[in-house]
Design an enzyme around this catalytic site. Structure first.
Site, PDB file in Angstrom:
ATOM      1  N   ASP A 101       0.853  -1.176   0.000  1.00  0.00           N
ATOM      2  CA  ASP A 101       0.000   0.000   0.000  1.00  0.00           C
ATOM      3  C   ASP A 101       0.898   1.238   0.000  1.00  0.00           C
ATOM      4  O   ASP A 101       1.867   1.304   0.754  1.00  0.00           O
ATOM      5  CB  ASP A 101      -0.852  -0.003   1.275  1.00  0.00           C
ATOM      6  CG  ASP A 101      -2.312   0.266   0.996  1.00  0.00           C
ATOM      7  OD1 ASP A 101      -2.609   1.378   0.534  1.00  0.00           O
ATOM      8  OD2 ASP A 101      -3.143  -0.624   1.258  1.00  0.00           O
ATOM      9  N   ASP A 207      -3.053   4.648  -2.248  1.00  0.00           N
ATOM     10  CA  ASP A 207      -4.106   5.184  -1.384  1.00  0.00           C
ATOM     11  C   ASP A 207      -4.529   6.579  -1.847  1.00  0.00           C
ATOM     12  O   ASP A 207      -3.678   7.413  -2.173  1.00  0.00           O
ATOM     13  CB  ASP A 207      -3.537   5.257   0.051  1.00  0.00           C
ATOM     14  CG  ASP A 207      -4.596   5.524   1.093  1.00  0.00           C
ATOM     15  OD1 ASP A 207      -5.508   4.706   1.239  1.00  0.00           O
ATOM     16  OD2 ASP A 207      -4.498   6.569   1.774  1.00  0.00           O
ATOM     17  N   GLU A 266      -6.526   4.167  -5.914  1.00  0.00           N
ATOM     18  CA  GLU A 266      -7.863   4.267  -5.344  1.00  0.00           C
ATOM     19  C   GLU A 266      -8.437   5.614  -5.788  1.00  0.00           C
ATOM     20  O   GLU A 266      -7.821   6.647  -5.566  1.00  0.00           O
ATOM     21  CB  GLU A 266      -7.703   4.225  -3.831  1.00  0.00           C
ATOM     22  CG  GLU A 266      -8.954   4.059  -3.060  1.00  0.00           C
ATOM     23  CD  GLU A 266      -8.759   4.467  -1.620  1.00  0.00           C
ATOM     24  OE1 GLU A 266      -9.540   4.004  -0.791  1.00  0.00           O
ATOM     25  OE2 GLU A 266      -7.859   5.263  -1.314  1.00  0.00           O
ATOM     26  N   HIS A 343     -10.946  -3.313   2.721  1.00  0.00           N
ATOM     27  CA  HIS A 343     -10.951  -3.124   4.182  1.00  0.00           C
ATOM     28  C   HIS A 343     -11.779  -1.924   4.626  1.00  0.00           C
ATOM     29  O   HIS A 343     -11.885  -1.667   5.820  1.00  0.00           O
ATOM     30  CB  HIS A 343      -9.512  -2.951   4.647  1.00  0.00           C
ATOM     31  CG  HIS A 343      -8.889  -1.721   4.051  1.00  0.00           C
ATOM     32  ND1 HIS A 343      -8.618  -1.613   2.700  1.00  0.00           N
ATOM     33  CD2 HIS A 343      -8.549  -0.544   4.596  1.00  0.00           C
ATOM     34  CE1 HIS A 343      -8.128  -0.418   2.453  1.00  0.00           C
ATOM     35  NE2 HIS A 343      -8.069   0.251   3.588  1.00  0.00           N
ATOM     36  N   ASP A 344     -12.329  -1.165   3.694  1.00  0.00           N
ATOM     37  CA  ASP A 344     -13.114   0.026   4.050  1.00  0.00           C
ATOM     38  C   ASP A 344     -14.614  -0.208   3.897  1.00  0.00           C
ATOM     39  O   ASP A 344     -15.397   0.739   4.032  1.00  0.00           O
ATOM     40  CB  ASP A 344     -12.742   1.206   3.133  1.00  0.00           C
ATOM     41  CG  ASP A 344     -11.346   1.734   3.391  1.00  0.00           C
ATOM     42  OD1 ASP A 344     -10.842   1.548   4.517  1.00  0.00           O
ATOM     43  OD2 ASP A 344     -10.773   2.327   2.468  1.00  0.00           O
TER      44      ASP A 344
HETATM   45  O1  TEU Z   1      -9.400   5.424   2.006  1.00  0.00           O
HETATM   46  C1  TEU Z   1      -9.700   6.609   1.340  1.00  0.00           C
HETATM   47  C2  TEU Z   1     -11.094   6.835   1.158  1.00  0.00           C
HETATM   48  O2  TEU Z   1     -11.524   7.237   0.105  1.00  0.00           O
HETATM   49  C3  TEU Z   1     -11.964   6.704   2.345  1.00  0.00           C
HETATM   50  O3  TEU Z   1     -12.445   7.956   2.598  1.00  0.00           O
HETATM   51  C4  TEU Z   1     -13.075   5.801   2.159  1.00  0.00           C
HETATM   52  O4  TEU Z   1     -14.042   6.469   1.386  1.00  0.00           O
HETATM   53  C5  TEU Z   1     -13.623   5.498   3.515  1.00  0.00           C
HETATM   54  O5  TEU Z   1     -12.645   4.765   4.192  1.00  0.00           O
HETATM   55  C6  TEU Z   1     -14.859   4.719   3.472  1.00  0.00           C
HETATM   56  O6  TEU Z   1     -15.277   4.537   4.792  1.00  0.00           O
HETATM   57  C7  TEU Z   1      -8.057   5.159   2.205  1.00  0.00           C
HETATM   58  C8  TEU Z   1      -7.877   3.849   2.951  1.00  0.00           C
HETATM   59  O7  TEU Z   1      -8.360   2.804   2.186  1.00  0.00           O
HETATM   60  C9  TEU Z   1      -8.531   3.967   4.286  1.00  0.00           C
HETATM   61  O8  TEU Z   1      -8.445   2.761   5.005  1.00  0.00           O
HETATM   62  C10 TEU Z   1      -7.835   5.057   5.029  1.00  0.00           C
HETATM   63  O9  TEU Z   1      -8.481   5.273   6.252  1.00  0.00           O
HETATM   64  C11 TEU Z   1      -7.794   6.363   4.225  1.00  0.00           C
HETATM   65  O10 TEU Z   1      -7.399   6.183   2.892  1.00  0.00           O
HETATM   66  C12 TEU Z   1      -6.797   7.303   4.827  1.00  0.00           C
HETATM   67  O11 TEU Z   1      -5.499   6.879   4.534  1.00  0.00           O
END
Ligand code: TEU
Ligand code: CA
Length: 588
Positions: A101, A207, A266, A343-344
């Site tokens: 990542d 990210d 992303e 994971h989000d």
């Molecule tokens: O996520 C970025 C992102 O777009 C988030 O706002 C996403 O929409 C949100 O997590 C949904 O609940 C990335 C990573 O994947 C995330 O785990 C991190 O917390 C974030 O960046 C900050 O680095």
């Protein structure tokens, strides 16, 4: 089958590992790198070719490692740099690739760059982050503007030493780097990118890779959340004016030294025309991206990050989101991805299909068919291959660990004085889309803690691990796991149509129960892939695409159990994949 493109990553089956919850090797309750290494043969057997490892860098873990304090070291509970060397070597020995990542929009507030930067306005790192003077209104000190952090509250944090605010699009412990400075970009390239490419990794998942470039006038955002102090400011920090310049610079000056490096970015909140600018082969920025339209369905995140505001999406909306991503390659030189989880997000089974016990397995296999027949680089998320689903509605807020979910819940609770109905509403939204759903430990077997750890797991294990676990599914020929294996294999055998297929066409856009699509390939003249997917608890009629009802077709696979035959109708959550051959097509 010969792939029409030389890029290794296009046909690769990728699998995301989120280290904290994957496999614990030493009983401290936290997953770790030796744990990952011990499962590589399992992943290889599943058909995985590339592993994406979520942040394992040193970090105070305010946002589970997406707050990095040192790019060049490993978070001690996960292991050491030696463990990482072992992981890289072990993957390569098995013929698998490894990507990490790349979190370079922000660092942790404990990163040496920020610790130095915050000291005063003249130190070497003074301008490495986004610092702004306060606004003074009626003698009162206010933030530089009204921007809202993606995780709630103000996007600015005051720092006494400098009598200034710094910007943080995420939590306050994640200060945004100032990409405008060339020196900062060089620092990032060297420490976060080259350090790891030199060790032999094969690429990165990037990210929030459309947030680096901000509107440097830092204007107030228009008021969308009425009555609120802080406003969503996506228009001012998403796809900013210098994004493409910097991604090209990174490719030309850094990545090109290492060959065909996979950069999968992303890309939330971006329309199709803009996505193309990032992923066109000619642009040489990113290899492919995760478009978020599918996983954002039913959430109100971009209206201000309110996770309790969930609305049920319809199947036509789901089809439309998938169409957008599939059509990225239509008549272009771009490439796309396939994913339903990370994971989000809440688990795809619970969000897009059903986790009702009677249909769960069938539905998980149906989603496997969907994923494995779509065009693009395929990404599975840990546990998806066994049909893991969301935590039960009975779980209370005390089980949650995710800062984003907790902020969302506490915000509602505070506004409404802990009103039980409001709190229930907040939990209901989080039960569906909260990030902890994907962060529960992987269920390896039916021993205590699902075989994830012999110690005390850092987050609660799903109640249903005795029914849903890897060990049991390995033994059961009709399991979700064995179905995924079969489906991944079929995808590789029919790579032309499944991985590289074009002309994605939906034949029943308005149908609320069934999803029917076809794909073709320019070099497989006349052939078509025809896929039927039921999203219903009831039997459904088949909606044949024009001209395809009468032709002879070969059933490549269905998700019915071995020995069961497909019938005139689709049974609940059934999926079928047909191959229509040229010879029989001549007749219509
Ligand atoms: O996520 C970025 C992102 O777009 C988030 O706002 C996403 O929409 C949100 O997590 C949904 O609940 C990335 C990573 O994947 C995330 O785990 C991190 O917390 C974030 O960046 C900050 O680095
Ligand atoms: Ca451990």
């Amino acid at each position: 089958m010969t792939a029409p493109s030389p890029n290794w990553w296009k046909a690769s089956t990728c699998y995301q590992i989120w280290p904290a919850s994957y496999k614990d090797s030493n009983g401290d309750g936290i997953g770790d790198i030796p744990g990952i290494i011990s499962t590589l043969p399992y992943l290889k057997d599943l058909g995985v070719e590339t592993i994406w490892l979520s942040p394992m860098y040193d970090s105070p873990q305010k946002d589970m490692g997406y707050d990095i304090s040192n790019y060049e070291d490993v978070y001690p509970p996960y292991g050491t740099l030696d463990d990482m060397d072992n992981l890289i070597k072990s993957c390569h020995d098995l013929g698998m690739k490894l990507i990490l990542d790349l979190v370079i929009n922000h660092t942790s507030d404990q990163h040496a760059w920020f610790l130095e930067s915050r000291k005063d306005k003249t130190n070497r790192y003074a301008d490495w982050f986004v610092w702004k003077d306060p606004r003074i209104v009626d003698g009162k000190r206010l933030e530089p503007n009204n921007w809202r952090s993606i995780f709630g509250g103000s996007a600015w944090e005051y720092c006494e030493e400098r009598d200034q605010y710094y910007l943080h699009l995420f939590v306050k412990e994640q200060p945004d780097l100032n990409w405008e400075l060339e020196e900062v970009r060089r620092g990032i390239y060297k420490s976060a990118i080259e350090f790891w490419l030199d060790k032999g990794i094969d690429g990165f998942r990037v990210d929030t890779c459309n947030l680096y470039s901000k509107d440097i006038t830092y204007p107030n955002a228009v008021v969308r959340l009425h009555g609120e102090e802080h406003q969503p400011a996506f228009d001012h920090f998403t796809n900013g004016p210098r994004m493409h310049e910097w991604l090209k610079e990174q490719r030309e000056q850094v990545l090109d030294k290492y060959g065909d490096v996979l950069m999968v970015g992303e890309l939330p909140g971006t329309d199709a025309a803009e996505v193309l600018q990032y992923v066109s082969a000619e642009a040489r920025e990113l290899s492919c991206v995760f478009d978020f339209d599918v996983v954002m369905l039913g959430t109100a995140t971009h209206a201000g990050g309110k996770k309790h505001h969930t609305v049920r999406h319809t199947l036509p909306q789901f089809k439309e989101a998938i169409r957008k991503v599939q059509d990225l390659i239509r008549g272009t030189d771009a490439w796309t991805t396939v994913f339903l989880e990370n994971h989000d997000q809440g688990r795809s089974l619970s969000r897009f299909a059903t986790d009702k016990p009677e249909w769960r397995e069938q539905a998980a296999k149906m989603l496997a068919v969907l994923m494995c027949t779509l065009t693009g680089t395929l990404f599975l998320y840990q546990g998806q291959e066994i049909g893991m689903y969301n935590h039960p509605e009975s779980w209370g807020v005390e089980e949650l660990r995710d800062i984003d979910s907790l902020n969302a819940y506490n915000d509602v609770a505070k506004r409404h004085n802990n009103d039980p109905l409001w709190c229930k509403k907040a939990m209901k939204g989080l039960q569906l889309v909260g990030r902890d759903n994907a962060r529960l430990p992987v269920q390896w077997d039916d021993s205590k803690n699902a075989g994830f750890t012999t110690g005390k797991p850092w987050i609660r294990v799903h109640d249903d691990y005795e029914a849903v676990n890897v060990a049991a599914q390995i033994k059961d020929p009709n399991s979700v796991l064995n179905f995924y294996k079969k489906m991944i294999k079929l995808r590789k055998e029919h790579a032309d149509l499944m991985v590289f297929g074009q002309d994605f066409s939906v034949w029943d856009f308005h149908d609320q129960d069934v999803f029917t699509f076809t794909k073709s390939h320019p070099e497989r003249h006349g052939e078509k892939l025809l896929v039927f997917l039921s999203f219903s608890d009831e039997e459904q009629p088949l909606h044949y695409p024009t001209g395809l009802d009468k032709v002879k077709k070969e059933l490549l696979l269905s998700n019915l159990n071995e020995g069961e035959e497909v019938g005139k109708y689709l049974s609940p959550w059934e999926a079928r994949v047909y191959l229509i051959k040229e010879s029989v097509l001549n007749g219509y």
